[in-house]
Design an enzyme around this catalytic site. Structure first.
Site, mmCIF file in Angstrom:
data_model
loop_
_atom_site.group_PDB
_atom_site.id
_atom_site.type_symbol
_atom_site.label_atom_id
_atom_site.label_comp_id
_atom_site.label_asym_id
_atom_site.label_seq_id
_atom_site.Cartn_x
_atom_site.Cartn_y
_atom_site.Cartn_z
ATOM 1 N N LYS A 97 0.821 -1.153 -0.073
ATOM 2 C CA LYS A 97 0.071 0.319 -0.027
ATOM 3 C C LYS A 97 0.875 1.358 -0.016
ATOM 4 O O LYS A 97 0.825 2.170 -0.887
ATOM 5 C CB LYS A 97 -0.850 -0.011 1.141
ATOM 6 C CG LYS A 97 -1.572 1.231 1.366
ATOM 7 C CD LYS A 97 -2.476 1.621 0.603
ATOM 8 C CE LYS A 97 -3.124 3.065 0.861
ATOM 9 N NZ LYS A 97 -4.110 3.591 -0.295
ATOM 10 N N CYS A 116 -3.614 10.591 0.233
ATOM 11 C CA CYS A 116 -2.870 9.274 0.363
ATOM 12 C C CYS A 116 -1.226 9.643 -0.232
ATOM 13 O O CYS A 116 -0.194 9.289 0.628
ATOM 14 C CB CYS A 116 -3.359 8.714 -0.889
ATOM 15 S SG CYS A 116 -5.105 8.022 -0.756
HETATM 16 N N1 SAJ Z 1 -1.142 14.825 -9.669
HETATM 17 C C1 SAJ Z 1 -0.168 15.126 -10.485
HETATM 18 N N2 SAJ Z 1 0.186 14.560 -11.643
HETATM 19 C C2 SAJ Z 1 -0.141 13.142 -12.274
HETATM 20 C C3 SAJ Z 1 -1.348 12.708 -11.187
HETATM 21 C C4 SAJ Z 1 -1.671 13.435 -9.885
HETATM 22 O O1 SAJ Z 1 0.219 16.400 -10.236
HETATM 23 O O2 SAJ Z 1 0.253 12.880 -12.941
HETATM 24 C C5 SAJ Z 1 -1.742 15.280 -8.577
HETATM 25 C C6 SAJ Z 1 -3.145 15.770 -8.276
HETATM 26 O O3 SAJ Z 1 -3.328 16.802 -9.141
HETATM 27 C C7 SAJ Z 1 -3.146 15.534 -7.023
HETATM 28 C C8 SAJ Z 1 -2.392 14.430 -6.372
HETATM 29 O O4 SAJ Z 1 -1.391 14.507 -7.437
HETATM 30 O O5 SAJ Z 1 -3.231 16.773 -6.397
HETATM 31 C C9 SAJ Z 1 -3.031 13.245 -6.056
HETATM 32 O O6 SAJ Z 1 -3.556 12.740 -7.279
HETATM 33 P P1 SAJ Z 1 -4.117 11.408 -7.505
HETATM 34 O O7 SAJ Z 1 -4.776 11.221 -8.835
HETATM 35 O O8 SAJ Z 1 -2.960 10.462 -7.088
HETATM 36 O O9 SAJ Z 1 -5.436 11.168 -6.474
HETATM 37 P P2 SAJ Z 1 -5.681 10.555 -5.080
HETATM 38 O O10 SAJ Z 1 -4.794 11.492 -4.099
HETATM 39 O O11 SAJ Z 1 -6.830 10.389 -4.761
HETATM 40 O O12 SAJ Z 1 -4.990 9.474 -5.148
HETATM 41 C C10 SAJ Z 1 -5.643 8.153 -4.864
HETATM 42 C C11 SAJ Z 1 -4.520 6.905 -4.444
HETATM 43 N N3 SAJ Z 1 -5.407 5.745 -4.049
HETATM 44 C C12 SAJ Z 1 -5.492 5.307 -2.935
HETATM 45 O O13 SAJ Z 1 -4.565 5.819 -2.258
HETATM 46 C C13 SAJ Z 1 -6.045 4.294 -2.644
HETATM 47 C C14 SAJ Z 1 -3.845 6.637 -5.737
HETATM 48 O O14 SAJ Z 1 -2.920 5.388 -5.451
HETATM 49 C C15 SAJ Z 1 -4.484 6.200 -6.882
HETATM 50 O O15 SAJ Z 1 -3.669 6.157 -7.904
HETATM 51 C C16 SAJ Z 1 -5.573 7.420 -7.248
HETATM 52 O O16 SAJ Z 1 -6.434 7.531 -6.210
HETATM 53 C C17 SAJ Z 1 -6.313 7.034 -8.404
HETATM 54 O O17 SAJ Z 1 -5.754 7.548 -9.319
HETATM 55 O O18 SAJ Z 1 -7.107 6.049 -8.330
#
Ligand code: SAJ
Length: 448
Positions: A218, A272
Protein backbone atom coordinates in the site's frame (compact mmCIF):
# COMPACT_ATOMS: atom_id res chain seq x y z
CA UNK A 1 -12.61 -27.34 5.75
CA UNK A 2 -13.07 -23.96 4.10
CA UNK A 3 -14.02 -21.08 6.32
CA UNK A 4 -17.73 -20.31 6.10
CA UNK A 5 -17.52 -16.60 5.29
CA UNK A 6 -19.68 -14.35 7.39
CA UNK A 7 -23.06 -14.96 5.88
CA UNK A 8 -24.87 -11.89 4.76
CA UNK A 9 -27.35 -12.52 7.57
CA UNK A 10 -24.54 -11.62 9.96
CA UNK A 11 -23.85 -8.14 11.08
CA UNK A 12 -20.58 -6.39 10.35
CA UNK A 13 -19.19 -3.15 11.69
CA UNK A 14 -17.12 -0.28 10.35
CA UNK A 15 -15.02 1.71 12.84
CA UNK A 16 -14.46 5.26 11.61
CA UNK A 17 -17.15 6.62 9.27
CA UNK A 18 -15.21 9.10 7.13
CA UNK A 19 -14.56 8.94 3.37
CA UNK A 20 -13.29 5.38 3.53
CA UNK A 21 -15.54 4.07 6.32
CA UNK A 22 -18.84 5.33 4.93
CA UNK A 23 -17.93 4.09 1.44
CA UNK A 24 -17.05 0.68 2.88
CA UNK A 25 -20.24 0.58 4.96
CA UNK A 26 -22.29 1.27 1.82
CA UNK A 27 -20.45 -1.47 -0.09
CA UNK A 28 -21.00 -3.95 2.78
CA UNK A 29 -24.67 -3.01 3.10
CA UNK A 30 -25.05 -3.30 -0.66
CA UNK A 31 -23.48 -6.77 -0.44
CA UNK A 32 -26.30 -7.73 1.94
CA UNK A 33 -24.60 -7.43 5.34
CA UNK A 34 -26.36 -5.75 8.23
CA UNK A 35 -23.82 -2.99 8.78
CA UNK A 36 -23.24 -0.71 11.74
CA UNK A 37 -20.90 2.25 11.63
CA UNK A 38 -19.12 3.32 14.80
CA UNK A 39 -17.50 6.71 15.36
CA UNK A 40 -16.64 8.98 18.28
CA UNK A 41 -17.99 11.91 16.22
CA UNK A 42 -21.66 12.13 17.25
CA UNK A 43 -22.52 14.55 14.43
CA UNK A 44 -21.22 12.13 11.80
CA UNK A 45 -23.20 9.31 13.45
CA UNK A 46 -26.34 11.46 13.48
CA UNK A 47 -26.00 12.26 9.78
CA UNK A 48 -25.55 8.61 8.81
CA UNK A 49 -28.48 7.53 11.00
CA UNK A 50 -30.57 10.06 9.08
CA UNK A 51 -29.42 8.51 5.80
CA UNK A 52 -27.07 11.35 4.86
CA UNK A 53 -23.45 10.99 3.68
CA UNK A 54 -21.46 12.92 6.36
CA UNK A 55 -19.17 14.62 3.86
CA UNK A 56 -19.66 16.42 0.55
CA UNK A 57 -18.21 15.33 -2.77
CA UNK A 58 -19.69 11.80 -2.71
CA UNK A 59 -20.97 10.62 -6.07
CA UNK A 60 -24.79 10.65 -6.44
CA UNK A 61 -25.14 6.86 -6.47
CA UNK A 62 -23.52 6.67 -3.05
CA UNK A 63 -25.82 9.34 -1.65
CA UNK A 64 -28.84 7.35 -2.89
CA UNK A 65 -27.45 3.99 -1.74
CA UNK A 66 -26.78 5.15 1.80
CA UNK A 67 -30.27 6.65 2.09
CA UNK A 68 -31.82 3.40 0.84
CA UNK A 69 -29.76 1.15 3.14
CA UNK A 70 -30.65 3.25 6.18
CA UNK A 71 -34.35 3.32 5.27
CA UNK A 72 -34.26 -0.48 4.85
CA UNK A 73 -32.54 -0.70 8.28
CA UNK A 74 -29.56 -2.51 6.78
CA UNK A 75 -27.20 0.28 7.74
CA UNK A 76 -27.04 2.32 10.92
CA UNK A 77 -24.46 4.10 13.06
CA UNK A 78 -23.61 4.47 16.73
CA UNK A 79 -21.22 6.06 19.19
CA UNK A 80 -21.63 3.02 21.47
CA UNK A 81 -18.93 0.32 20.94
CA UNK A 82 -21.08 -2.22 22.82
CA UNK A 83 -23.42 -2.24 19.80
CA UNK A 84 -20.66 -3.98 17.83
CA UNK A 85 -20.83 -7.13 19.96
CA UNK A 86 -22.72 -9.13 17.32
CA UNK A 87 -20.41 -8.16 14.45
CA UNK A 88 -18.74 -11.14 12.76
CA UNK A 89 -16.31 -8.77 11.04
CA UNK A 90 -15.10 -5.35 12.16
CA UNK A 91 -13.44 -3.07 9.59
CA UNK A 92 -11.24 -0.26 10.96
CA UNK A 93 -10.87 2.85 8.78
CA UNK A 94 -9.61 5.59 11.08
CA UNK A 95 -7.04 8.24 10.18
CA UNK A 96 -3.32 7.46 10.43
CA UNK A 97 -1.79 10.93 9.94
CA UNK A 98 1.86 11.79 9.48
CA UNK A 99 3.14 14.78 11.45
CA UNK A 100 4.37 17.77 9.42
CA UNK A 101 7.57 18.24 11.45
CA UNK A 102 9.10 14.78 11.63
CA UNK A 103 7.03 12.90 9.03
CA UNK A 104 6.42 10.20 11.65
CA UNK A 105 3.04 8.39 11.84
CA UNK A 106 0.62 9.14 14.65
CA UNK A 107 -1.56 6.17 15.70
CA UNK A 108 -3.55 7.69 18.54
CA UNK A 109 -6.86 7.35 16.65
CA UNK A 110 -6.11 3.73 15.73
CA UNK A 111 -5.07 2.74 19.23
CA UNK A 112 -8.11 4.46 20.76
CA UNK A 113 -10.43 2.72 18.31
CA UNK A 114 -8.96 -0.73 19.04
CA UNK A 115 -9.10 -0.13 22.80
CA UNK A 116 -12.73 0.99 22.56
CA UNK A 117 -14.11 -1.82 20.40
CA UNK A 118 -11.77 -4.63 21.56
CA UNK A 119 -13.69 -5.57 24.72
CA UNK A 120 -16.92 -5.82 22.67
CA UNK A 121 -15.63 -8.19 19.97
CA UNK A 122 -17.38 -11.54 19.63
CA UNK A 123 -15.46 -14.81 19.77
CA UNK A 124 -14.22 -15.70 16.29
CA UNK A 125 -14.64 -12.16 15.01
CA UNK A 126 -12.50 -10.98 12.10
CA UNK A 127 -10.80 -7.57 12.48
CA UNK A 128 -9.74 -5.84 9.25
CA UNK A 129 -7.47 -2.79 9.32
CA UNK A 130 -8.16 -0.71 6.17
CA UNK A 131 -6.22 2.32 7.39
CA UNK A 132 -2.83 2.81 5.74
CA UNK A 133 0.02 1.74 8.06
CA UNK A 134 3.78 2.02 8.15
CA UNK A 135 5.13 -1.47 7.45
CA UNK A 136 5.53 -3.42 10.70
CA UNK A 137 2.66 -1.66 12.49
CA UNK A 138 0.30 -4.66 12.33
CA UNK A 139 2.82 -6.89 14.16
CA UNK A 140 4.25 -4.28 16.48
CA UNK A 141 1.19 -2.24 17.46
CA UNK A 142 -2.16 -3.57 16.20
CA UNK A 143 -1.69 -7.21 17.23
CA UNK A 144 -0.59 -6.57 20.86
CA UNK A 145 -3.12 -3.75 21.33
CA UNK A 146 -5.96 -5.96 20.10
CA UNK A 147 -4.94 -9.03 22.10
CA UNK A 148 -4.64 -6.90 25.22
CA UNK A 149 -8.03 -5.19 24.62
CA UNK A 150 -9.85 -8.46 23.91
CA UNK A 151 -7.98 -11.02 26.01
CA UNK A 152 -8.17 -13.24 22.92
CA UNK A 153 -5.40 -14.90 20.89
CA UNK A 154 -5.22 -13.83 17.27
CA UNK A 155 -5.41 -16.84 14.98
CA UNK A 156 -7.62 -18.72 17.46
CA UNK A 157 -10.47 -16.76 19.10
CA UNK A 158 -9.88 -13.70 16.93
CA UNK A 159 -8.67 -13.11 13.36
CA UNK A 160 -6.75 -10.10 12.07
CA UNK A 161 -5.91 -8.91 8.55
CA UNK A 162 -4.67 -5.76 6.84
CA UNK A 163 -6.59 -4.88 3.68
CA UNK A 164 -5.43 -1.36 2.79
CA UNK A 165 -8.10 0.96 1.36
CA UNK A 166 -7.98 1.90 -2.30
CA UNK A 167 -10.61 4.63 -2.54
CA UNK A 168 -10.43 7.82 -4.56
CA UNK A 169 -12.54 10.94 -4.04
CA UNK A 170 -14.98 11.21 -6.92
CA UNK A 171 -14.89 7.45 -7.58
CA UNK A 172 -15.51 6.22 -4.03
CA UNK A 173 -18.20 3.59 -4.52
CA UNK A 174 -16.95 2.46 -7.94
CA UNK A 175 -13.39 1.99 -6.68
CA UNK A 176 -14.33 0.02 -3.57
CA UNK A 177 -16.70 -2.29 -5.49
CA UNK A 178 -14.34 -3.07 -8.38
CA UNK A 179 -10.76 -2.50 -7.22
CA UNK A 180 -8.33 -5.37 -6.79
CA UNK A 181 -7.48 -5.77 -3.10
CA UNK A 182 -4.51 -7.03 -1.06
CA UNK A 183 -5.51 -9.19 1.92
CA UNK A 184 -2.64 -9.66 4.38
CA UNK A 185 -3.34 -11.81 7.47
CA UNK A 186 -1.37 -12.22 10.67
CA UNK A 187 -1.83 -15.97 10.16
CA UNK A 188 -3.02 -18.01 7.16
CA UNK A 189 -6.34 -18.65 8.94
CA UNK A 190 -6.75 -14.88 9.28
CA UNK A 191 -5.99 -14.36 5.58
CA UNK A 192 -8.50 -17.06 4.62
CA UNK A 193 -11.27 -15.26 6.52
CA UNK A 194 -10.31 -11.93 5.01
CA UNK A 195 -10.38 -13.33 1.48
CA UNK A 196 -13.81 -14.86 2.06
CA UNK A 197 -15.48 -11.68 3.18
CA UNK A 198 -13.87 -9.39 0.57
CA UNK A 199 -15.10 -11.77 -2.12
CA UNK A 200 -18.52 -10.34 -1.23
CA UNK A 201 -17.35 -6.72 -1.34
CA UNK A 202 -15.44 -6.32 -4.60
CA UNK A 203 -15.60 -7.83 -8.06
CA UNK A 204 -11.88 -7.15 -8.36
CA UNK A 205 -9.11 -9.70 -7.92
CA UNK A 206 -8.12 -10.55 -4.34
CA UNK A 207 -4.43 -11.15 -3.60
CA UNK A 208 -3.63 -13.06 -0.41
CA UNK A 209 -0.39 -12.39 1.43
CA UNK A 210 0.93 -11.64 4.91
CA UNK A 211 0.26 -8.47 6.89
CA UNK A 212 3.75 -6.99 6.43
CA UNK A 213 3.66 -7.41 2.67
CA UNK A 214 0.22 -5.76 2.54
CA UNK A 215 1.55 -2.78 4.51
CA UNK A 216 4.53 -2.41 2.16
CA UNK A 217 2.38 -2.78 -0.99
CA UNK A 218 0.00 0.00 0.00
CA UNK A 219 2.65 2.53 1.00
CA UNK A 220 4.86 1.57 -1.97
CA UNK A 221 2.06 1.90 -4.56
CA UNK A 222 1.51 5.47 -3.48
CA UNK A 223 5.21 6.25 -3.11
CA UNK A 224 5.58 4.95 -6.67
CA UNK A 225 2.99 7.48 -7.89
CA UNK A 226 4.65 10.29 -5.92
CA UNK A 227 8.03 9.51 -7.52
CA UNK A 228 6.44 9.33 -10.97
CA UNK A 229 4.85 12.74 -10.47
CA UNK A 230 8.13 14.16 -9.13
CA UNK A 231 9.91 12.88 -12.24
CA UNK A 232 7.37 14.68 -14.43
CA UNK A 233 7.79 17.85 -12.37
CA UNK A 234 11.59 17.74 -12.63
CA UNK A 235 11.39 17.30 -16.43
CA UNK A 236 8.97 20.25 -16.49
CA UNK A 237 11.43 22.49 -14.63
CA UNK A 238 14.17 21.46 -17.07
CA UNK A 239 11.88 22.22 -20.04
CA UNK A 240 11.08 25.67 -18.67
CA UNK A 241 14.79 26.57 -18.58
CA UNK A 242 15.47 25.07 -22.01
CA UNK A 243 12.44 26.72 -23.62
CA UNK A 244 10.60 23.47 -24.45
CA UNK A 245 7.05 22.27 -23.72
CA UNK A 246 7.05 19.48 -21.09
CA UNK A 247 3.61 18.26 -22.18
CA UNK A 248 4.83 17.75 -25.73
CA UNK A 249 7.94 16.06 -24.32
CA UNK A 250 5.71 13.81 -22.16
CA UNK A 251 3.60 12.74 -25.12
CA UNK A 252 6.70 11.86 -27.13
CA UNK A 253 8.39 10.09 -24.20
CA UNK A 254 5.24 8.00 -23.74
CA UNK A 255 5.42 7.00 -27.41
CA UNK A 256 8.35 4.84 -26.33
CA UNK A 257 7.33 1.34 -25.10
CA UNK A 258 6.92 0.88 -21.34
CA UNK A 259 7.08 4.63 -20.62
CA UNK A 260 4.22 6.18 -18.64
CA UNK A 261 5.42 9.67 -17.75
CA UNK A 262 2.91 11.32 -15.44
CA UNK A 263 1.68 14.92 -15.60
CA UNK A 264 3.70 17.83 -14.20
CA UNK A 265 1.60 20.28 -12.22
CA UNK A 266 0.94 22.70 -9.40
CA UNK A 267 1.72 20.11 -6.74
CA UNK A 268 0.51 16.89 -5.10
CA UNK A 269 -2.41 17.02 -2.67
CA UNK A 270 -4.79 14.50 -1.15
CA UNK A 271 -4.76 12.25 1.88
CA UNK A 272 -2.75 9.43 0.31
CA UNK A 273 0.12 10.41 -1.95
CA UNK A 274 1.75 13.09 0.25
CA UNK A 275 1.59 10.87 3.35
CA UNK A 276 2.26 7.29 2.32
CA UNK A 277 5.90 7.70 1.19
CA UNK A 278 6.68 8.95 4.73
CA UNK A 279 4.93 5.93 6.25
CA UNK A 280 7.13 3.67 4.11
CA UNK A 281 10.32 5.56 5.03
CA UNK A 282 9.45 5.54 8.75
CA UNK A 283 9.52 1.72 8.77
CA UNK A 284 13.30 1.39 8.29
CA UNK A 285 16.15 2.37 10.59
CA UNK A 286 19.35 1.05 8.96
CA UNK A 287 18.65 2.02 5.35
CA UNK A 288 18.17 5.77 4.86
CA UNK A 289 15.73 6.36 1.93
CA UNK A 290 16.88 9.12 -0.44
CA UNK A 291 14.64 8.89 -3.51
CA UNK A 292 11.31 9.09 -1.68
CA UNK A 293 12.17 12.18 0.45
CA UNK A 294 13.63 13.87 -2.64
CA UNK A 295 10.45 13.20 -4.62
CA UNK A 296 8.40 14.64 -1.75
CA UNK A 297 10.60 17.77 -1.76
CA UNK A 298 10.23 18.24 -5.53
CA UNK A 299 6.44 17.88 -5.39
CA UNK A 300 6.09 20.10 -2.32
CA UNK A 301 8.21 22.67 -4.16
CA UNK A 302 5.77 23.06 -7.06
CA UNK A 303 3.39 25.53 -5.36
CA UNK A 304 6.47 27.66 -4.54
CA UNK A 305 7.53 27.41 -8.18
CA UNK A 306 4.10 28.81 -9.11
CA UNK A 307 4.82 31.68 -6.71
CA UNK A 308 8.09 32.27 -8.55
CA UNK A 309 6.32 32.29 -11.93
CA UNK A 310 3.86 34.90 -10.60
CA UNK A 311 6.78 36.96 -9.29
CA UNK A 312 8.67 36.80 -12.61
CA UNK A 313 5.56 37.81 -14.58
CA UNK A 314 4.78 40.75 -12.26
CA UNK A 315 8.35 42.02 -12.55
CA UNK A 316 8.17 41.71 -16.35
CA UNK A 317 5.02 43.84 -16.17
CA UNK A 318 6.68 46.44 -13.95
CA UNK A 319 5.03 45.34 -10.72
CA UNK A 320 6.07 43.55 -7.54
CA UNK A 321 4.46 40.86 -5.42
CA UNK A 322 4.06 43.40 -2.64
CA UNK A 323 0.70 45.09 -3.13
CA UNK A 324 -0.32 42.83 -5.99
CA UNK A 325 -3.75 41.13 -5.99
CA UNK A 326 -3.49 37.50 -7.08
CA UNK A 327 -6.51 35.29 -7.83
CA UNK A 328 -6.04 31.56 -7.32
CA UNK A 329 -8.32 29.46 -9.53
CA UNK A 330 -8.90 26.12 -7.80
CA UNK A 331 -8.61 25.21 -4.11
CA UNK A 332 -9.54 21.48 -4.02
CA UNK A 333 -6.53 19.18 -4.52
CA UNK A 334 -8.34 17.27 -7.29
CA UNK A 335 -10.59 18.51 -10.08
CA UNK A 336 -14.37 18.18 -9.63
CA UNK A 337 -14.03 17.43 -5.91
CA UNK A 338 -14.32 19.54 -2.74
CA UNK A 339 -11.40 17.74 -1.07
CA UNK A 340 -8.89 20.29 0.25
CA UNK A 341 -6.56 17.89 2.11
CA UNK A 342 -2.93 18.88 1.50
CA UNK A 343 -4.01 21.09 -1.40
CA UNK A 344 -1.15 22.94 -3.17
CA UNK A 345 -3.40 26.04 -3.17
CA UNK A 346 -2.74 26.60 0.56
CA UNK A 347 1.05 26.67 0.24
CA UNK A 348 0.74 29.09 -2.70
CA UNK A 349 -1.74 31.37 -0.90
CA UNK A 350 0.41 31.53 2.23
CA UNK A 351 3.52 32.20 0.12
CA UNK A 352 1.81 35.11 -1.62
CA UNK A 353 0.61 36.60 1.68
CA UNK A 354 4.14 36.24 3.10
CA UNK A 355 5.26 38.52 0.23
CA UNK A 356 2.52 41.06 1.08
CA UNK A 357 0.30 40.21 -1.88
CA UNK A 358 -3.48 40.15 -1.54
CA UNK A 359 -4.97 36.73 -2.34
CA UNK A 360 -8.42 35.84 -3.68
CA UNK A 361 -9.42 32.16 -3.85
CA UNK A 362 -12.00 30.81 -6.32
CA UNK A 363 -13.46 27.30 -6.30
CA UNK A 364 -16.98 26.07 -7.22
CA UNK A 365 -16.88 23.28 -4.61
CA UNK A 366 -15.03 24.82 -1.63
CA UNK A 367 -16.17 27.66 0.67
CA UNK A 368 -13.20 28.03 3.05
CA UNK A 369 -9.54 27.07 3.10
CA UNK A 370 -8.03 27.52 6.56
CA UNK A 371 -7.61 31.31 6.99
CA UNK A 372 -8.80 32.08 3.45
CA UNK A 373 -12.44 32.59 2.36
CA UNK A 374 -13.25 31.08 -1.05
CA UNK A 375 -15.72 32.44 -3.61
CA UNK A 376 -17.38 30.34 -6.36
CA UNK A 377 -17.43 32.92 -9.11
CA UNK A 378 -15.04 34.62 -11.47
CA UNK A 379 -15.95 38.11 -10.18
CA UNK A 380 -12.66 37.74 -8.29
CA UNK A 381 -10.96 38.44 -11.65
CA UNK A 382 -11.82 42.16 -11.76
CA UNK A 383 -8.87 44.33 -10.77
CA UNK A 384 -6.58 41.36 -10.22
CA UNK A 385 -2.90 41.38 -11.19
CA UNK A 386 -2.62 37.66 -11.89
CA UNK A 387 -4.77 34.56 -12.30
CA UNK A 388 -3.10 31.32 -11.14
CA UNK A 389 -4.74 28.05 -12.26
CA UNK A 390 -4.07 25.43 -9.56
CA UNK A 391 -6.98 22.95 -10.00
CA UNK A 392 -8.31 21.95 -13.41
CA UNK A 393 -12.03 22.20 -12.54
CA UNK A 394 -14.12 22.08 -15.73
CA UNK A 395 -15.50 25.56 -14.86
CA UNK A 396 -12.04 27.06 -15.39
CA UNK A 397 -11.44 25.26 -18.68
CA UNK A 398 -14.28 27.29 -20.23
CA UNK A 399 -13.10 30.64 -18.86
CA UNK A 400 -13.60 33.43 -21.42
CA UNK A 401 -10.00 34.66 -21.49
CA UNK A 402 -10.70 37.52 -23.89
CA UNK A 403 -13.35 38.83 -21.47
CA UNK A 404 -11.13 38.38 -18.39
CA UNK A 405 -7.95 40.15 -19.54
CA UNK A 406 -9.46 43.65 -19.94
CA UNK A 407 -11.06 43.43 -16.48
CA UNK A 408 -7.73 42.85 -14.77
CA UNK A 409 -5.31 45.50 -13.53
CA UNK A 410 -2.44 43.40 -14.92
CA UNK A 411 -3.38 40.62 -17.39
CA UNK A 412 -1.12 37.84 -16.12
CA UNK A 413 -2.16 34.17 -16.38
CA UNK A 414 -0.08 31.46 -14.68
CA UNK A 415 -1.13 27.92 -15.63
CA UNK A 416 -0.37 25.16 -13.12
CA UNK A 417 -2.24 22.35 -14.92
CA UNK A 418 -1.78 22.90 -18.66
CA UNK A 419 -5.40 24.00 -18.97
CA UNK A 420 -4.77 26.86 -21.42
CA UNK A 421 -2.80 27.08 -24.65
CA UNK A 422 -0.07 29.68 -25.00
CA UNK A 423 -1.63 30.85 -28.25
CA UNK A 424 -5.13 31.37 -26.79
CA UNK A 425 -3.80 33.08 -23.66
CA UNK A 426 -1.49 35.49 -25.51
CA UNK A 427 -4.16 36.17 -28.18
CA UNK A 428 -6.54 37.14 -25.35
CA UNK A 429 -3.96 39.67 -24.18
CA UNK A 430 -2.44 37.79 -21.26
CA UNK A 431 1.19 37.65 -20.18
CA UNK A 432 1.11 33.83 -19.96
CA UNK A 433 3.51 31.55 -18.10
CA UNK A 434 2.99 27.90 -17.26
CA UNK A 435 4.60 25.03 -15.42
CA UNK A 436 6.64 23.07 -17.95
CA UNK A 437 6.17 25.52 -20.80
CA UNK A 438 9.46 27.16 -21.55
CA UNK A 439 8.16 27.89 -25.04
CA UNK A 440 5.62 30.21 -23.37
CA UNK A 441 8.53 32.28 -21.99
CA UNK A 442 10.25 32.22 -25.40
CA UNK A 443 7.02 33.33 -27.18
CA UNK A 444 6.62 36.13 -24.61
CA UNK A 445 10.31 37.10 -25.00
CA UNK A 446 9.91 37.36 -28.80
CA UNK A 447 6.94 39.72 -28.52
CA UNK A 448 8.65 41.91 -25.84
N1 SAJ B 1 -1.13 14.64 -9.74
C1 SAJ B 1 -0.14 15.23 -10.54
N2 SAJ B 1 0.28 14.57 -11.65
C2 SAJ B 1 -0.23 13.34 -12.00
C3 SAJ B 1 -1.22 12.76 -11.16
C4 SAJ B 1 -1.66 13.43 -10.05
O1 SAJ B 1 0.33 16.33 -10.26
O2 SAJ B 1 0.17 12.80 -13.02
C5 SAJ B 1 -1.56 15.33 -8.53
C6 SAJ B 1 -3.05 15.64 -8.51
O3 SAJ B 1 -3.32 16.90 -9.06
C7 SAJ B 1 -3.38 15.60 -7.01
C8 SAJ B 1 -2.39 14.58 -6.45
O4 SAJ B 1 -1.34 14.45 -7.43
O5 SAJ B 1 -3.13 16.86 -6.41
C9 SAJ B 1 -3.00 13.21 -6.16
O6 SAJ B 1 -3.69 12.83 -7.31
P1 SAJ B 1 -4.20 11.29 -7.50
O7 SAJ B 1 -4.74 11.17 -8.87
O8 SAJ B 1 -3.14 10.36 -7.08
O9 SAJ B 1 -5.48 11.17 -6.53
P2 SAJ B 1 -5.56 10.62 -5.05
O10 SAJ B 1 -4.74 11.40 -4.11
O11 SAJ B 1 -7.01 10.46 -4.73
O12 SAJ B 1 -4.89 9.18 -5.16
C10 SAJ B 1 -5.66 8.04 -4.96
C11 SAJ B 1 -4.69 7.01 -4.53
N3 SAJ B 1 -5.50 5.87 -4.18
C12 SAJ B 1 -5.33 5.34 -2.92
O13 SAJ B 1 -4.49 5.72 -2.15
C13 SAJ B 1 -6.25 4.26 -2.59
C14 SAJ B 1 -3.75 6.66 -5.66
O14 SAJ B 1 -2.97 5.51 -5.28
C15 SAJ B 1 -4.48 6.30 -6.91
O15 SAJ B 1 -3.54 6.10 -7.96
C16 SAJ B 1 -5.41 7.44 -7.28
O16 SAJ B 1 -6.32 7.67 -6.17
C17 SAJ B 1 -6.24 7.00 -8.47
O17 SAJ B 1 -5.94 7.51 -9.56
O18 SAJ B 1 -7.11 6.14 -8.28
Amino acid sequence: MGYDAASTADSVAVVGIGYVGVTLACALGNAGFHTIGYDINAERVRQVRQGHVPFTGAEPEMVDLLARLVSEQRLTATTEPAELRRARAVFVAVETPVEEEDHRPRYQALQAALAAVGPCLADGALVVIESTLAPGTMQRLVLPTLQQATGKTVGQQLFLVHCPERVMPGRLLRNISTCDRIVGGITPACTERGMAIYARVTSGTLYSTDALTAEIVKTAENAYRDVQIAFANEVALICEELGADAYEVRNLVNSSPYRHMHLPGAGVGGHCIPKDPWLLCSAVEQYQPRLLPTARAINDGMPLHLLDLVHQALIAEGRTLEGATVTILGVAYLEETDDIRNTPALALARGLVAHDATVRLVDPYVEQLEEFPVTPGEDAVAGSDALVLVTAHQQFRTLDLAACAPRMRTPILIDGRNVFSTEAATAAGFHYRAIGKGKAQRATAVTE
